[in-house]
Design a protein around this motif. Sequence first.
Motif, PDB file in Angstrom:
ATOM      1  N   SER A 118       0.849  -1.186   0.000  1.00 48.06           N
ATOM      2  CA  SER A 118       0.000   0.000   0.000  1.00 48.06           C
ATOM      3  C   SER A 118       0.891   1.245   0.000  1.00 48.06           C
ATOM      4  CB  SER A 118      -0.906   0.004   1.238  1.00 48.06           C
ATOM      5  OG  SER A 118      -1.695   1.170   1.273  1.00 48.06           O
ATOM      6  N   PHE A 119       0.727   2.098  -1.002  1.00 51.98           N
ATOM      7  CA  PHE A 119       1.556   3.293  -1.137  1.00 51.98           C
ATOM      8  C   PHE A 119       0.723   4.558  -0.944  1.00 51.98           C
ATOM      9  CE2 PHE A 119       3.721   0.067  -3.712  1.00 51.98           C
ATOM     10  CZ  PHE A 119       5.002   0.138  -3.183  1.00 51.98           C
ATOM     11  N   ASP A 120       1.391   5.607  -0.449  1.00 47.32           N
ATOM     12  CA  ASP A 120       0.747   6.918  -0.339  1.00 47.32           C
ATOM     13  C   ASP A 120       0.826   7.676  -1.652  1.00 47.32           C
ATOM     14  OD1 ASP A 120       0.029   7.186   2.612  1.00 47.32           O
ATOM     15  OD2 ASP A 120       2.131   6.580   2.729  1.00 47.32           O
ATOM     16  N   ILE A 121       1.873   7.412  -2.427  1.00 47.35           N
ATOM     17  CA  ILE A 121       2.048   8.097  -3.702  1.00 47.35           C
ATOM     18  C   ILE A 121       2.956   7.270  -4.604  1.00 47.35           C
ATOM     19  CG2 ILE A 121       4.022   9.483  -2.886  1.00 47.35           C
ATOM     20  CD1 ILE A 121       2.908  11.768  -4.693  1.00 47.35           C
ATOM     21  N   ILE A 122       2.693   7.351  -5.912  1.00 50.98           N
ATOM     22  CA  ILE A 122       3.546   6.731  -6.923  1.00 50.98           C
ATOM     23  C   ILE A 122       4.112   7.838  -7.807  1.00 50.98           C
ATOM     24  CG2 ILE A 122       3.657   5.185  -8.914  1.00 50.98           C
ATOM     25  CD1 ILE A 122       1.317   3.639  -7.712  1.00 50.98           C
ATOM     26  N   ILE A 123       5.437   7.855  -7.960  1.00 57.84           N
ATOM     27  CA  ILE A 123       6.094   8.777  -8.896  1.00 57.84           C
ATOM     28  C   ILE A 123       6.422   7.956 -10.129  1.00 57.84           C
ATOM     29  CG2 ILE A 123       8.042  10.321  -9.280  1.00 57.84           C
ATOM     30  CD1 ILE A 123       8.165  10.789  -6.299  1.00 57.84           C
ATOM     31  N   LEU A 124       5.775   8.269 -11.223  1.00 59.66           N
ATOM     32  CA  LEU A 124       5.738   7.381 -12.385  1.00 59.66           C
ATOM     33  C   LEU A 124       6.293   8.063 -13.635  1.00 59.66           C
ATOM     34  CD1 LEU A 124       4.747   4.735 -13.723  1.00 59.66           C
ATOM     35  CD2 LEU A 124       2.467   5.784 -13.853  1.00 59.66           C
ATOM     36  N   ASP A 125       7.405   7.532 -14.164  1.00 59.49           N
ATOM     37  CA  ASP A 125       7.979   8.044 -15.403  1.00 59.49           C
ATOM     38  C   ASP A 125       7.101   7.633 -16.586  1.00 59.49           C
ATOM     39  OD1 ASP A 125       9.999   9.325 -16.985  1.00 59.49           O
ATOM     40  OD2 ASP A 125      10.716   7.337 -17.567  1.00 59.49           O
ATOM     41  N   VAL A 126       6.967   8.515 -17.554  1.00 62.35           N
ATOM     42  CA  VAL A 126       6.131   8.216 -18.714  1.00 62.35           C
ATOM     43  C   VAL A 126       6.871   7.363 -19.736  1.00 62.35           C
ATOM     44  CG1 VAL A 126       4.984   9.209 -20.728  1.00 62.35           C
ATOM     45  CG2 VAL A 126       4.649  10.241 -18.479  1.00 62.35           C
ATOM     46  N   MET A 127       8.065   7.801 -20.144  1.00 62.04           N
ATOM     47  CA  MET A 127       8.776   7.155 -21.235  1.00 62.04           C
ATOM     48  C   MET A 127       9.608   5.977 -20.743  1.00 62.04           C
ATOM     49  SD  MET A 127       7.501   8.958 -23.528  1.00 62.04           S
ATOM     50  CE  MET A 127       8.362   8.255 -24.929  1.00 62.04           C
ATOM     51  N   MET A 128       8.990   4.784 -20.800  1.00 66.81           N
ATOM     52  CA  MET A 128       9.687   3.559 -20.431  1.00 66.81           C
ATOM     53  C   MET A 128       9.482   2.524 -21.536  1.00 66.81           C
ATOM     54  SD  MET A 128       8.895   3.088 -16.337  1.00 66.81           S
ATOM     55  CE  MET A 128       7.109   3.001 -16.579  1.00 66.81           C
ATOM     56  N   PRO A 129      10.437   1.643 -21.755  1.00 66.96           N
ATOM     57  CA  PRO A 129      10.286   0.613 -22.794  1.00 66.96           C
ATOM     58  C   PRO A 129       9.236  -0.411 -22.408  1.00 66.96           C
ATOM     59  CG  PRO A 129      12.276   0.227 -21.514  1.00 66.96           C
ATOM     60  CD  PRO A 129      11.742   1.565 -21.068  1.00 66.96           C
ATOM     61  N   ASP A 130       8.689  -1.076 -23.425  1.00 65.94           N
ATOM     62  CA  ASP A 130       7.710  -2.160 -23.264  1.00 65.94           C
ATOM     63  C   ASP A 130       6.361  -1.661 -22.746  1.00 65.94           C
ATOM     64  OD1 ASP A 130       9.652  -3.997 -24.107  1.00 65.94           O
ATOM     65  OD2 ASP A 130      10.405  -4.223 -22.069  1.00 65.94           O
ATOM     66  N   MET A 131       6.361  -1.058 -21.586  1.00 69.20           N
ATOM     67  CA  MET A 131       5.102  -0.583 -21.002  1.00 69.20           C
ATOM     68  C   MET A 131       5.312   0.822 -20.475  1.00 69.20           C
ATOM     69  SD  MET A 131       2.855  -2.406 -17.995  1.00 69.20           S
ATOM     70  CE  MET A 131       1.083  -2.099 -17.887  1.00 69.20           C
ATOM     71  N   ASP A 132       4.692   1.820 -21.115  1.00 74.07           N
ATOM     72  CA  ASP A 132       4.946   3.202 -20.707  1.00 74.07           C
ATOM     73  C   ASP A 132       4.118   3.578 -19.484  1.00 74.07           C
ATOM     74  OD1 ASP A 132       2.331   4.040 -21.526  1.00 74.07           O
ATOM     75  OD2 ASP A 132       3.033   4.392 -23.562  1.00 74.07           O
ATOM     76  N   GLY A 133       4.402   4.781 -18.960  1.00 76.47           N
ATOM     77  CA  GLY A 133       3.752   5.230 -17.740  1.00 76.47           C
ATOM     78  C   GLY A 133       2.258   5.397 -17.871  1.00 76.47           C
ATOM     79  N   TRP A 134       1.781   5.768 -19.056  1.00 74.66           N
ATOM     80  CA  TRP A 134       0.340   5.918 -19.248  1.00 74.66           C
ATOM     81  C   TRP A 134      -0.368   4.574 -19.094  1.00 74.66           C
ATOM     82  CZ3 TRP A 134       2.388   9.011 -23.792  1.00 74.66           C
ATOM     83  CH2 TRP A 134       2.482  10.370 -23.460  1.00 74.66           C
ATOM     84  N   GLN A 135       0.225   3.523 -19.647  1.00 80.57           N
ATOM     85  CA  GLN A 135      -0.358   2.184 -19.504  1.00 80.57           C
ATOM     86  C   GLN A 135      -0.360   1.737 -18.050  1.00 80.57           C
ATOM     87  OE1 GLN A 135       2.447   0.624 -22.561  1.00 80.57           O
ATOM     88  NE2 GLN A 135       0.660  -0.398 -23.414  1.00 80.57           N
ATOM     89  N   VAL A 136       0.746   2.007 -17.349  1.00 79.49           N
ATOM     90  CA  VAL A 136       0.831   1.654 -15.939  1.00 79.49           C
ATOM     91  C   VAL A 136      -0.239   2.393 -15.140  1.00 79.49           C
ATOM     92  CG1 VAL A 136       2.268   1.694 -13.862  1.00 79.49           C
ATOM     93  CG2 VAL A 136       3.300   1.159 -16.079  1.00 79.49           C
ATOM     94  N   CYS A 137      -0.371   3.685 -15.404  1.00 82.72           N
ATOM     95  CA  CYS A 137      -1.363   4.505 -14.696  1.00 82.72           C
ATOM     96  C   CYS A 137      -2.769   3.958 -14.898  1.00 82.72           C
ATOM     97  CB  CYS A 137      -1.272   5.956 -15.189  1.00 82.72           C
ATOM     98  SG  CYS A 137      -2.410   7.095 -14.365  1.00 82.72           S
TER      99      CYS A 137
END
Length: 236
Positions: free
Chosen positions: A48-67
Amino acid sequence: MMSKLQVLIVDDEWKMRNLLRIYLTREGFDVKEASNGREALSMVKEHSFDIIILDVMMPDMDGWQVCEEVRETDNVAILMLTARSETKDKVLGLGIGADDYLTKPFEPEELLARVYSLIRRSTMTQVSVQQESILEFQDVKIHPEGREIYIHDLLVDFTQKEFDLFVSLARNQQRAYGRGELLDLLWGYDYDGDDRVVDTHVKNIRDKTRRSGLLYNPIQTVWGVGYKFNATGELK
């Protein structure tokens, strides 16, 4: 003794993860790291996290997909981190459920200010909804404490910001809100992004309620002003 705030850093670059870890550890955060999207999603299921700091430009699965995948099950605060500064990218990120958007390079003071702002806003929202009773309208029932919205007695999945927007309008159904007012209410006074993100969230809410069988728009457009809640069930 207060438990430490939990943060997950998701970035494929080790140097960036290390830099963020240094900043946040100094502030007393308990920091976990993921080097790719799949690893991040696995960690979100386990912790359980209070916040996620998420990079957008990543290989295979980008930050938008993760979000998008995180938002299917979790309302944790998400700060998107990217080198891309185009407004359309910010609107896209916020539209799929991110809470804020920080462009690289950044000053550590700005990063920390945004992190604390998101956590504070999330905490205030949770406290306020716990003081509310169930809100009932035609074919729509809202459970603020459980952060649940039912249409025809079926639970509909909304992102954190979609839920907050829906509930904020429902609590004040006689009032029409301008886009700027809704930005201040849900994103904070320090948000300097495009107000089209409000339109994106309204569109998402309308699409989801329509697919759930609601025969009218629960959020009514007030031309020249913005939006208000449609509690009467009239076709608008």
